[in-house]
Design a protein around this motif. Structure first.
Motif, PDB file in Angstrom:
ATOM      1  N   LEU A   1       0.849  -1.191   0.000  1.00 60.27           N
ATOM      2  CA  LEU A   1       0.000   0.000   0.000  1.00 60.27           C
ATOM      3  C   LEU A   1       0.878   1.233   0.000  1.00 60.27           C
ATOM      4  CD1 LEU A   1      -0.196   1.605   2.978  1.00 60.27           C
ATOM      5  CD2 LEU A   1      -1.474  -0.414   3.585  1.00 60.27           C
ATOM      6  N   ASN A   2       0.326   2.326  -0.525  1.00 59.68           N
ATOM      7  CA  ASN A   2       1.049   3.583  -0.609  1.00 59.68           C
ATOM      8  C   ASN A   2       0.091   4.728  -0.267  1.00 59.68           C
ATOM      9  OD1 ASN A   2       3.869   2.990  -1.967  1.00 59.68           O
ATOM     10  ND2 ASN A   2       2.369   1.741  -3.048  1.00 59.68           N
ATOM     11  N   PRO A   3       0.426   5.533   0.732  1.00 64.71           N
ATOM     12  CA  PRO A   3      -0.471   6.621   1.133  1.00 64.71           C
ATOM     13  C   PRO A   3      -0.463   7.813   0.185  1.00 64.71           C
ATOM     14  CG  PRO A   3       1.487   6.612   2.504  1.00 64.71           C
ATOM     15  CD  PRO A   3       1.565   5.382   1.654  1.00 64.71           C
ATOM     16  N   TYR A   4       0.512   7.854  -0.740  1.00 61.15           N
ATOM     17  CA  TYR A   4       0.619   8.979  -1.666  1.00 61.15           C
ATOM     18  C   TYR A   4       0.890   8.491  -3.086  1.00 61.15           C
ATOM     19  CZ  TYR A   4       1.261  11.502   2.724  1.00 61.15           C
ATOM     20  OH  TYR A   4       1.090  11.992   3.999  1.00 61.15           O
ATOM     21  N   ARG A   5       0.515   9.316  -4.053  1.00 60.04           N
ATOM     22  CA  ARG A   5       0.928   9.142  -5.450  1.00 60.04           C
ATOM     23  C   ARG A   5       1.841  10.308  -5.794  1.00 60.04           C
ATOM     24  NH1 ARG A   5      -2.678   5.534  -8.151  1.00 60.04           N
ATOM     25  NH2 ARG A   5      -4.693   5.295  -7.097  1.00 60.04           N
ATOM     26  N   GLY A   6       2.904  10.030  -6.547  1.00 59.80           N
ATOM     27  CA  GLY A   6       3.909  11.053  -6.782  1.00 59.80           C
ATOM     28  C   GLY A   6       4.794  11.195  -5.565  1.00 59.80           C
ATOM     29  N   CYS A   7       5.952  11.828  -5.745  1.00 55.67           N
ATOM     30  CA  CYS A   7       6.878  11.945  -4.616  1.00 55.67           C
ATOM     31  C   CYS A   7       7.748  13.173  -4.782  1.00 55.67           C
ATOM     32  CB  CYS A   7       7.754  10.699  -4.517  1.00 55.67           C
ATOM     33  SG  CYS A   7       8.796  10.675  -3.040  1.00 55.67           S
TER      34      CYS A   7
ATOM     35  N   LYS B   1      -3.935  10.524   0.151  1.00 56.66           N
ATOM     36  CA  LYS B   1      -5.109   9.689   0.418  1.00 56.66           C
ATOM     37  C   LYS B   1      -5.494   9.829   1.897  1.00 56.66           C
ATOM     38  CE  LYS B   1      -3.275   6.427  -2.996  1.00 56.66           C
ATOM     39  NZ  LYS B   1      -2.825   5.030  -3.256  1.00 56.66           N
ATOM     40  N   PRO B   2      -6.193  10.911   2.249  1.00 51.62           N
ATOM     41  CA  PRO B   2      -6.450  11.188   3.674  1.00 51.62           C
ATOM     42  C   PRO B   2      -7.306  10.142   4.371  1.00 51.62           C
ATOM     43  CG  PRO B   2      -7.705  12.674   2.266  1.00 51.62           C
ATOM     44  CD  PRO B   2      -6.749  11.952   1.372  1.00 51.62           C
ATOM     45  N   THR B   3      -8.138   9.417   3.637  1.00 55.95           N
ATOM     46  CA  THR B   3      -8.990   8.392   4.257  1.00 55.95           C
ATOM     47  C   THR B   3      -8.324   7.020   4.267  1.00 55.95           C
ATOM     48  OG1 THR B   3     -10.105   7.960   2.142  1.00 55.95           O
ATOM     49  CG2 THR B   3     -11.083   9.628   3.603  1.00 55.95           C
ATOM     50  N   ALA B   4      -7.036   6.963   3.915  1.00 59.33           N
ATOM     51  CA  ALA B   4      -6.344   5.673   3.825  1.00 59.33           C
ATOM     52  C   ALA B   4      -6.460   4.833   5.094  1.00 59.33           C
ATOM     53  CB  ALA B   4      -4.878   5.888   3.459  1.00 59.33           C
TER      54      ALA B   4
ATOM     55  N   VAL C   1       4.793  -1.363   2.786  1.00 55.86           N
ATOM     56  CA  VAL C   1       4.344   0.031   2.733  1.00 55.86           C
ATOM     57  C   VAL C   1       5.450   0.892   2.128  1.00 55.86           C
ATOM     58  CG1 VAL C   1       3.448   1.975   4.042  1.00 55.86           C
ATOM     59  CG2 VAL C   1       2.989  -0.362   4.821  1.00 55.86           C
ATOM     60  N   GLY C   2       5.075   1.694   1.123  1.00 50.94           N
ATOM     61  CA  GLY C   2       6.046   2.598   0.514  1.00 50.94           C
ATOM     62  C   GLY C   2       6.845   1.975  -0.607  1.00 50.94           C
ATOM     63  N   THR C   3       6.263   1.022  -1.306  1.00 48.30           N
ATOM     64  CA  THR C   3       6.993   0.344  -2.381  1.00 48.30           C
ATOM     65  C   THR C   3       7.026   1.140  -3.668  1.00 48.30           C
ATOM     66  OG1 THR C   3       4.953  -0.833  -2.935  1.00 48.30           O
ATOM     67  CG2 THR C   3       6.491  -1.924  -1.447  1.00 48.30           C
ATOM     68  N   ALA C   4       6.114   2.103  -3.829  1.00 50.95           N
ATOM     69  CA  ALA C   4       6.088   2.909  -5.051  1.00 50.95           C
ATOM     70  C   ALA C   4       6.599   4.318  -4.775  1.00 50.95           C
ATOM     71  CB  ALA C   4       4.679   2.948  -5.643  1.00 50.95           C
ATOM     72  N   THR C   5       5.958   5.027  -3.850  1.00 49.17           N
ATOM     73  CA  THR C   5       6.426   6.362  -3.489  1.00 49.17           C
ATOM     74  C   THR C   5       6.656   6.418  -1.983  1.00 49.17           C
ATOM     75  OG1 THR C   5       4.158   7.195  -3.280  1.00 49.17           O
ATOM     76  CG2 THR C   5       5.221   7.425  -5.418  1.00 49.17           C
TER      77      THR C   5
ATOM     78  N   PRO D   1       8.049  14.855   2.221  1.00 49.30           N
ATOM     79  CA  PRO D   1       7.799  16.045   3.045  1.00 49.30           C
ATOM     80  C   PRO D   1       6.348  16.306   3.425  1.00 49.30           C
ATOM     81  CG  PRO D   1       9.489  16.525   1.430  1.00 49.30           C
ATOM     82  CD  PRO D   1       9.003  15.137   1.122  1.00 49.30           C
ATOM     83  N   ILE D   2       5.373  16.026   2.550  1.00 46.03           N
ATOM     84  CA  ILE D   2       3.991  16.379   2.885  1.00 46.03           C
ATOM     85  C   ILE D   2       3.425  15.518   4.014  1.00 46.03           C
ATOM     86  CG2 ILE D   2       3.412  17.340   0.634  1.00 46.03           C
ATOM     87  CD1 ILE D   2       2.092  14.706  -0.085  1.00 46.03           C
ATOM     88  N   GLU D   3       4.098  14.416   4.353  1.00 46.31           N
ATOM     89  CA  GLU D   3       3.627  13.591   5.464  1.00 46.31           C
ATOM     90  C   GLU D   3       3.736  14.336   6.788  1.00 46.31           C
ATOM     91  OE1 GLU D   3       2.628  10.553   8.226  1.00 46.31           O
ATOM     92  OE2 GLU D   3       2.048  10.931   6.157  1.00 46.31           O
ATOM     93  N   ARG D   4       4.611  15.318   6.854  1.00 49.57           N
ATOM     94  CA  ARG D   4       4.776  16.063   8.110  1.00 49.57           C
ATOM     95  C   ARG D   4       3.457  16.704   8.527  1.00 49.57           C
ATOM     96  NH1 ARG D   4       9.027  17.942   7.011  1.00 49.57           N
ATOM     97  NH2 ARG D   4      10.411  16.940   8.516  1.00 49.57           N
ATOM     98  N   ASP D   5       2.704  17.223   7.572  1.00 54.34           N
ATOM     99  CA  ASP D   5       1.424  17.851   7.880  1.00 54.34           C
ATOM    100  C   ASP D   5       0.253  16.881   7.729  1.00 54.34           C
ATOM    101  OD1 ASP D   5       2.634  20.359   8.353  1.00 54.34           O
ATOM    102  OD2 ASP D   5       2.655  20.782   6.201  1.00 54.34           O
TER     103      ASP D   5
END
Length: 360
Positions: free
Chosen positions: A74-80, A111-114, A134-138, A143-147
């Motif tokens: 699973l990946n909580p974000y697309r793009g990096c 993906k805020p509802t992840a 977790v984190g296999t793609a991005t 940085p945006i995980e901080r917020d």
């Protein structure tokens, strides 16, 4: 009208690795900058990251690739925003109608509802737990995980379910979540793969411009290990004629910092990554670009990339064999061992507060 160069001026893309923003492979049109003849060329502002939200229906992705050691991720974000020029996930932005180039680094999807979606999937009747990558793609700690704190929410869900998982990152923000990860590590439920491609800060800045410095990543590795969290150093990708000479030095530095295991993947350039990397290496390392690109082709059967199972991440030919031998010798000399398997028999499905208690 006169056609303009396809790459963006350096002043417009500070801290970015990609030099262009070609349309994705599914798009019917190609964007081409042109000179309209008016003779006025006002500089455009530097690119800034934009974040859009996605509400996924499911979080767990599955695969049956024979050369990947996990079947779900699973990946909580697309793009990096780390912007690593070599990132094999860049072509996935084409599915969004975006470019694998600068769009991948600046037009991010969160993906805020992840955590909510993941909890629902884990609670499904008949779900069988296996290690979740977790984190296999991005990078989940970009940085945006901080917020956004989406990754922290996912860890909380996985911890509540006692579900085993691995984390792949080069982000030092993972230190924020040691308070969650350390107790899970004691139960044998988590380990971390920390990516370290070079110890040369200048090469790192050019190749992965918004990622933490190598020195800072080593400190993160040390702190994770000191808290009892098993860490594997991932020397990946190894870029021929640019970073391959550092293999043993990277492994030694990681071992000294507390890494328990080590792995290695050679550079691979699928789909849109190939022209982006070519453009980058000519711009950043013109003195050795030809040698690097020739060695890349040697690794992949005369092509920029060969997607064949079991060789796509190791390469083929004499150079690949020598690199693998070097890695194995260093692994044994430094005492790296495989990480212990994660526990799957602790998995539980938390019940709602008003649910009837189980008799067993």
């Amino acid at each position: 009208m006169t056609e303009m160069p396809s790459h963006l001026p350096a002043a417009q893309r500070p801290g970015r690795a990609a030099a262009s923003n070609q349309a994705g492979r599914f798009e019917p049109y190609v964007r081409v900058p042109v000179d309209d003849g008016w003779g006025r060329h006002e500089p455009l502002p530097p690119l800034q990251a934009e974040v859009a939200d996605e509400r996924p229906r499911r979080m767990i992705a599955t695969n049956n690739s024979p050369d990947i050691p996990f079947d779900r991720s699973l990946n909580p974000y697309r793009g990096c925003e780390h912007g690593c020029i070599y990132c094999f996930a860049r072509p996935t932005h084409a599915y969004l109608g975006l470019s694998a180039g600068l769009d991948f680094e600046t037009r991010l999807i969160a993906k805020p509802t992840a955590p909510i979606v993941l909890a629902r999937e884990l609670a499904q009747r008949g779900y069988v737990p296996k290690v979740l990558a977790v984190g296999t793609a991005t990078d989940p700690y970009q940085p945006i995980e901080r917020d956004r704190r989406i990754m922290r929410g996912l860890i909380e869900v996985l911890g509540e379910h006692r579900h085993p998982f691995t984390i792949t990152t080069k982000g030092t923000l993972i230190e924020r979540d040691i308070d969650l990860l350390a107790p899970l590590a004691k139960l044998g439920l988590v380990n971390v793969g920390l990516s370290l491609t070079t110890l040369d800060a200048a090469v790192s800045r050019a190749m992965e411009p918004r990622a933490p410095t190598p020195e800072r990543r080593l400190l993160t590795l040390q702190r994770l290990s000191a808290c009892g969290i098993p860490v594997r150093v991932q020397v990946s990708p190894v870029v021929p004629a640019l970073t391959d000479h550092e293999l043993e030095v990277i492994m030694s530095a990681a071992r000294e910092a507390g890494a328990h295991a080590a792995s290695m993947i050679v550079l691979r350039l699928p789909r849109e990554v190939s022209p982006l990397f070519r453009q980058w290496v000519v711009e950043r390392f013109p003195d050795r670009a030809t040698r690097i690109l020739n060695r890349v082709r040697d690794l992949h059967g005369g092509r920029d990339y060969d997607p064949e199972w079991n060789t796509r991440m190791t390469g083929q030919g004499t150079w690949a064999q020598l690199l693998a031998a070097r890695f194995e010798l260093a692994r044994k000399r430094l005492g790296f061992l495989p990480l212990p398997p994660l526990q799957t028999d602790l998995f539980t499905v938390p019940k709602p507060p008003d649910c009837q208690l189980s008799l067993f």
